[in-house]
Design a protein around this motif. Structure first.
Motif, PDB file in Angstrom:
ATOM      1  N   VAL A 113       0.838  -1.203   0.000  1.00  0.00           N
ATOM      2  CA  VAL A 113       0.000   0.000   0.000  1.00  0.00           C
ATOM      3  C   VAL A 113       0.872   1.252   0.000  1.00  0.00           C
ATOM      4  O   VAL A 113       0.620   2.209  -0.751  1.00  0.00           O
ATOM      5  CB  VAL A 113      -0.937  -0.005   1.227  1.00  0.00           C
ATOM      6  N   LYS A 114       1.912   1.241   0.816  1.00  0.00           N
ATOM      7  CA  LYS A 114       2.798   2.403   0.931  1.00  0.00           C
ATOM      8  C   LYS A 114       3.501   2.718  -0.385  1.00  0.00           C
ATOM      9  O   LYS A 114       3.628   3.888  -0.781  1.00  0.00           O
ATOM     10  CB  LYS A 114       3.836   2.146   2.027  1.00  0.00           C
ATOM     11  N   GLY A 116       2.551   1.804  -3.424  1.00  0.00           N
ATOM     12  CA  GLY A 116       1.665   1.841  -4.586  1.00  0.00           C
ATOM     13  C   GLY A 116       1.808   0.642  -5.494  1.00  0.00           C
ATOM     14  O   GLY A 116       1.715   0.762  -6.719  1.00  0.00           O
ATOM     15  N   LEU A 118      -0.143  -1.819  -6.145  1.00  0.00           N
ATOM     16  CA  LEU A 118      -1.435  -2.487  -6.298  1.00  0.00           C
ATOM     17  C   LEU A 118      -1.882  -2.575  -7.747  1.00  0.00           C
ATOM     18  O   LEU A 118      -2.912  -3.156  -8.044  1.00  0.00           O
ATOM     19  CB  LEU A 118      -2.510  -1.763  -5.475  1.00  0.00           C
ATOM     20  N   THR A 131      -8.696   0.171  -2.922  1.00  0.00           N
ATOM     21  CA  THR A 131      -8.120   1.394  -2.353  1.00  0.00           C
ATOM     22  C   THR A 131      -8.021   1.245  -0.843  1.00  0.00           C
ATOM     23  O   THR A 131      -8.940   0.742  -0.192  1.00  0.00           O
ATOM     24  CB  THR A 131      -8.989   2.615  -2.696  1.00  0.00           C
ATOM     25  N   PHE A 132      -6.898   1.684  -0.293  1.00  0.00           N
ATOM     26  CA  PHE A 132      -6.648   1.562   1.135  1.00  0.00           C
ATOM     27  C   PHE A 132      -6.094   2.869   1.677  1.00  0.00           C
ATOM     28  O   PHE A 132      -5.472   3.647   0.949  1.00  0.00           O
ATOM     29  CB  PHE A 132      -5.638   0.443   1.424  1.00  0.00           C
ATOM     30  N   ASN A 133      -6.324   3.087   2.956  1.00  0.00           N
ATOM     31  CA  ASN A 133      -5.738   4.207   3.672  1.00  0.00           C
ATOM     32  C   ASN A 133      -4.670   3.635   4.592  1.00  0.00           C
ATOM     33  O   ASN A 133      -4.982   2.932   5.557  1.00  0.00           O
ATOM     34  CB  ASN A 133      -6.805   4.955   4.475  1.00  0.00           C
ATOM     35  N   LEU A 134      -3.417   3.926   4.295  1.00  0.00           N
ATOM     36  CA  LEU A 134      -2.304   3.320   5.023  1.00  0.00           C
ATOM     37  C   LEU A 134      -2.399   3.569   6.526  1.00  0.00           C
ATOM     38  O   LEU A 134      -2.152   2.663   7.328  1.00  0.00           O
ATOM     39  CB  LEU A 134      -0.976   3.855   4.485  1.00  0.00           C
ATOM     40  N   GLN A 181      -9.610  -6.193   5.298  1.00  0.00           N
ATOM     41  CA  GLN A 181      -8.894  -5.471   4.243  1.00  0.00           C
ATOM     42  C   GLN A 181      -7.625  -6.206   3.828  1.00  0.00           C
ATOM     43  O   GLN A 181      -7.241  -6.179   2.654  1.00  0.00           O
ATOM     44  CB  GLN A 181      -8.576  -4.049   4.718  1.00  0.00           C
ATOM     45  N   TYR A 182      -6.974  -6.876   4.774  1.00  0.00           N
ATOM     46  CA  TYR A 182      -5.834  -7.714   4.424  1.00  0.00           C
ATOM     47  C   TYR A 182      -6.267  -8.805   3.450  1.00  0.00           C
ATOM     48  O   TYR A 182      -5.564  -9.099   2.471  1.00  0.00           O
ATOM     49  CB  TYR A 182      -5.235  -8.328   5.688  1.00  0.00           C
ATOM     50  N   TRP A 185      -6.671  -7.313   0.020  1.00  0.00           N
ATOM     51  CA  TRP A 185      -5.387  -7.098  -0.637  1.00  0.00           C
ATOM     52  C   TRP A 185      -4.774  -8.416  -1.089  1.00  0.00           C
ATOM     53  O   TRP A 185      -4.254  -8.525  -2.214  1.00  0.00           O
ATOM     54  CB  TRP A 185      -4.399  -6.397   0.313  1.00  0.00           C
TER      55      TRP A 185
END
Length: 364
Positions: A113-114, A116, A118, A131-134, A181-182, A185
């Motif tokens: 995620v950090k 990018g 994805l 989409t994720f919020n780190l 969320q994991y 991903w």
């Protein structure tokens, strides 16, 4: 004489070439498979020459074959919850993580995620990357101090998630929402980098019934994953990481959590199904859910219920919470120092014929 013979062979060669090429172009071609011939006669036999597909066994997962078992209370209900009544349940086959999700595996999620990462790979049917919020995904390391009254958890708060010494320890400080969320991903990571035309089934949290079935290790009724009813083996060693007696935490070898691959696995090859960290499952909590869910692959999915089931007991719990039938819960947005998770994947194939051994894993 050689030249004359060469000229005689030339017409024969040309004739053979024409005879070979014309059927290849679809002319005078009456050959083909039985289904293709039937299709040409106007029959319906399905789309021919579809690509075959076999579900791969992901690394560090084990196959859990379908079966029927008695779900529910296996010993005295010392909490008097009356929420774990016995019921015969049938479970379809699935894959399950051999180990609880470790700090380092969860760190891979955060790094993706950090950085990018994805949109790499070759997605098949998954059109858009999640989409994720780190900041919302990071483990809450303060749980080592806030989960307990007057407890010196500062060293763990500082080192447990970030230090390499704890890479193979189970991740904690993770809410039910973060665990989901994991899974999202990990599903994208698998599909985006799999060269197959067809997607694997998604990773997810296990249902409560799947978790209990897997914890029993193939036994119809089992108080603990190793069978029971005792907490020690014949050599006098404790079988799990929990709170023995009235607080002799170190008696099992670890005052807090232990690495995800210690203690003996159960009959399905699953480690730490009891003890170490308790585990989030998919179901919402209701004392009566057992009586209202179906007896084939049941799941109590209530998005309006914030309480989610936690199973297996942990390093800080007494033996009662290690029992395969004991139910408890936590709120979905709450993280604790004793709760982690593992993932599962639904198996697509013939019932009861899960022929997918790691040694025969196909290359992607």
């Amino acid at each position: 004489m050689y030249k004359k013979m060469n000229f005689r062979i030339l017409p024969i060669t040309l004739g053979l070439a024409v005879a070979t090429l014309l059927p290849g172009c679809g002319l005078f071609n009456k050959k083909g498979t039985a289904s293709e011939k039937a299709n040409r006669r106007g029959e319906v036999t399905g789309v021919p020459k579809r690509e075959s597909w076999q579900q791969n066994l992901p690394i560090d997962m084990v196959p859990v074959k379908a079966g029927t078992f008695w779900m529910g209370q296996s010993d005295e209900d010392i909490a008097y919850t009356q929420s774990s009544m016995n019921k015969q349940i049938t479970i379809s086959e699935f894959f399950m993580d051999k180990y609880e999700v470790s700090n380092n595996k969860y760190r891979q999620f955060l790094e993706a995620v950090k950085n990018g990462q994805l949109e790499t790979g070759t997605p098949t049917t998954l059109k858009e990357p999640p989409t994720f919020n780190l900041d919302e995904l990071k483990p809450d390391t303060t749980v080592w101090s806030t989960s307990f009254s007057y407890h010196y958890g500062d060293p763990l708060m500082e080192f447990y998630f970030d230090h390499p010494a704890f890479d193979n320890y189970p991740v904690v400080g993770i809410s039910w929402d973060q665990a989901k969320q994991y899974c999202e991903w990990r599903t994208y990571h698998m599909r985006a980098n799999d060269e197959s035309e067809y997607d694997m089934t998604p990773f997810r949290l296990p249902s409560e019934a799947e978790w209990e079935y897997a914890a029993k290790g193939g036994k119809d009724v089992a108080k603990y994953p190793w069978g029971g009813p005792y907490l020690k083996n014949k050599r006098g060693c404790l079988m799990a990481n929990f709170k023995p007696g009235r607080g002799n935490y170190i008696d099992d070898g670890f005052p807090y959590t232990a690495p995800v691959d210690v203690f003996a696995p159960n009959g399905f090859g699953l480690y730490n199904m009891s003890g170490n960290v308790a585990e989030w499952v998919l179901d919402a909590y209701a004392a009566t859910s057992n009586s209202i869910t179906w007896d084939l692959n049941p799941v109590y999915d209530d998005p309006n219920e914030p309480r989610k089931i936690v199973r297996g007991g942990s390093w800080k719990d007494i033996a009662h919470y290690l029992e395969t039938s004991t139910r408890t819960y936590e709120y979905e947005d709450v993280a604790q120092a004793h709760i982690g998770f593992r993932t599962v994947m639904t198996f697509i194939g013939r019932s009861g014929s899960m022929d997918v051994k790691s040694a025969k894993r196909r290359k992607r």
